[in-house]
Design a protein around this motif. Structure first.
Motif, short mmCIF file in Angstrom:
data_model
loop_
_atom_site.label_atom_id
_atom_site.label_comp_id
_atom_site.label_asym_id
_atom_site.label_seq_id
_atom_site.Cartn_x
_atom_site.Cartn_y
_atom_site.Cartn_z
N GLU A 71 -10.77 76.54 2.82
CA GLU A 71 -10.07 76.69 4.10
C GLU A 71 -10.97 77.35 5.13
N ASP B 4 -14.16 77.18 5.14
CA ASP B 4 -15.19 76.19 5.47
C ASP B 4 -14.63 75.02 6.26
N GLU B 5 -13.32 75.08 6.60
CA GLU B 5 -12.63 74.05 7.37
C GLU B 5 -12.64 72.70 6.66
N GLU B 6 -12.64 72.74 5.34
CA GLU B 6 -12.51 71.51 4.56
C GLU B 6 -11.04 71.15 4.34
N SER C 282 -6.72 72.52 5.19
CA SER C 282 -5.80 73.37 5.92
C SER C 282 -4.60 73.65 5.03
N ARG D 296 -8.62 68.18 5.73
CA ARG D 296 -8.81 68.11 7.16
C ARG D 296 -9.65 66.90 7.54
N LYS E 55 -12.42 65.31 9.77
CA LYS E 55 -13.59 65.80 10.51
C LYS E 55 -13.55 65.31 11.95
N PRO F 222 -5.08 70.73 13.93
CA PRO F 222 -5.88 71.93 14.18
C PRO F 222 -5.27 73.12 13.46
N ASP G 259 -5.56 77.53 12.71
CA ASP G 259 -6.11 78.86 12.90
C ASP G 259 -6.53 79.38 11.54
N ILE G 260 -7.84 79.39 11.21
CA ILE G 260 -8.27 79.74 9.87
C ILE G 260 -8.01 81.20 9.55
N CYS H 116 -8.29 77.35 18.33
CA CYS H 116 -8.05 75.95 18.00
C CYS H 116 -7.73 75.10 19.22
#
Length: 341
Positions: free
Chosen positions: A245, A247-249, A251, A265, A267, A273, A275-276, A300
Motif C-alpha cells: 500500500e 508502494d502504491e501497488e 489500495s 491499483r 497505474k 485515488p 490517501d496512503i 490525492c
C-alpha cells in the motif's frame, strides 16, 4: 549329602531381621517397598506432562510423603525425574526415557550447565551468563557446551538483538520473538528474499481476481498454499499488504461490516485515488465515516501538479483545503462535488 549341601549354602548362618543395625534394616525395608512400586510411580507421573504435586500422589495411592520422597529420589539418581519448586509446592515432572539415558551419562559439571540452559527457556543462555550462574571456568563451560551439542541436547541460535552473540537453548524449543526476530528473520538476519516472495504471492492473487477486492483471510489462504522457510500468520500478511500500500501497488478500504479489503491499483489513473497515510479513499470523493471533516485532500488531488500560489488552481481558492482545515467541532455541512476549475 543333602544336609552337607544345606550347611554349605547357609554358611555363615543367616542373621535374624531384628539382629541387623537399625539403619541397615530401614534401608533394606525401604528398598523392598521401592522396587515393586518404582516403575508404577514413574508411569503415573509420565502420563501427566504437566507434572504432579505431592497432593496428587496422595490421592492416587501414595499417601506416605516419606515413601513418595524415597521413590522420587530413586528416579532422580537415574535422571528420570525433574523437581520444580512452584511457590511453596514441589512439582514432579517425568523425563522421557531417551533423554534420561543421555542425561545419566553426563558429568556433574555438564549436567549443571544443562540445567541452567533449561531454566533459560526460549530466550536461551549465553556463555557469560552460564559462567556466572554455575561458577565454572570458561574452558569448562566450553567443554560442557560441546558435549551437549554433540549429544543433541541443546542448540545454538543467533540473537537478532545481539548480532555477535549466540545463545543456547534446549533442542526442542522454538526461540522467542526477541531472539529469532519472528517471520522476517532467518539465522539472525533479515530475510529480504522471503519478504519479496510474499509480496509477489499477494500481487499474483490480486491479479488473478481481476479487480475484485481481496480480504486478508483470502490472501493468507493463498500464501499458505506455497510453502516457504517460515509459516506466516494473517497478521504477517497484513504487514506485507501495508508495504504494498505504501508502494502504491494496492489500495484498501474498510467495508460496512468492518472488514478491510485490498484492491490492485491502476497505474497512472485517478479512478481509485487513495490517501496512503489514512489507508482509505480521499475524502474529497467520499466523506470519512464517523468523522465529518476532510483528510489531506492535496495528496490525492488530480490537479495537484497545476496547483501553485496565485495560479488558476491555488491553495487560496481551494474549497476542499478550506473545509479540511475547519475544526472538528464546527464542520462545514454542505456536500459539494469536485469544482470545475
Amino acid at each position: 549329602m543333602k544336609a552337607q549341601l544345606l550347611r554349605v549354602f547357609t554358611y555363615p548362618p543367616p542373621r535374624p531381621w531384628n539382629a541387623l543395625p537399625p539403619a541397615t534394616f530401614s534401608a533394606v525395608a525401604m528398598a523392598l517397598v521401592q522396587v515393586p512400586n518404582l516403575e508404577e510411580f514413574y508411569q503415573f507421573i509420565s502420563e501427566r506432562p504437566g507434572g504432579v504435586y505431592l497432593e496428587d500422589l496422595a490421592r492416587a495411592g501414595w499417601p506416605d510423603k516419606t515413601q513418595a520422597t524415597h521413590l522420587a529420589n530413586a528416579l532422580l539418581t537415574q535422571s528420570r525425574l525433574d523437581i520444580i519448586t512452584v511457590g511453596e509446592k514441589i512439582l514432579l515432572k517425568a523425563v522421557a526415557p531417551q533423554l534420561a539415558l543421555k542425561l545419566s551419562r553426563l558429568e556433574a559439571t555438564t549436567r549443571s550447565v544443562y540445567q541452567q540452559i533449561e531454566k533459560a527457556g526460549d530466550r536461551g543462555a549465553w556463555s557469560k551468563s552460564l559462567k556466572d550462574q554455575t561458577k565454572l571456568q570458561q574452558h569448562t563451560i566450553t567443554k560442557a557446551i560441546k558435549e551437549l551439542l554433540k549429544q543433541q541436547l541443546i542448540k545454538e541460535v543467533k540473537s537478532v538483538q545481539n548480532r555477535n552473540r549466540k545463545v543456547f537453548m534446549l533442542i526442542d524449543l522454538e526461540p522467542s520473538l526477541e531472539v529469532s526476530g519472528g517471520t522476517w528473520y532467518k539465522d539472525g538476519e533479515f530475510n529480504y528474499s522471503w519478504v519479496e516472495t510474499l509480496r509477489e504471492y499477494c500481487l499474483t492473487f490480486m491479479d488473478k481476481n481481476h479487480g475484485r477486492p481481496a480480504s486478508q483471510a483470502e490472501l493468507h489462504r493463498f500464501v499458505m498454499q506455497h510453502p516457504g522457510p517460515q509459516v506466516p500468520t494473517e497478521e504477517d500478511i497484513l504487514c506485507i499488504m501495508k508495504t504494498l500500500e505504501l508502494d502504491e501497488e494496492v489500495s484498501s478500504l474498510v467495508t460496512s461490516d468492518g472488514q478491510r479489503v485490498f484492491m490492485r491499483r491502476r497505474k497512472g489513473g485517478f479512478d481509485q485515488p487513495m490517501d496512503i497515510f489514512a489507508a482509505r479513499l480521499p475524502n474529497f470523493l467520499r466523506q470519512a465515516e464517523g468523522e465529518g471533516r476532510l483528510v489531506v485532500p492535496c495528496l490525492c488531488c488530480p490537479l495537484r501538479n497545476e496547483c501553485k500560489a496565485g495560479g488558476r488552481v491555488c491553495p487560496e481558492k481551494c474549497e476542499f483545503l478550506t473545509r479540511w482545515l475547519q475544526p472538528p467541532e464546527d464542520p462545514v455541512g454542505n456536500e459539494d462535488v469536485l469544482m470545475d476549475w
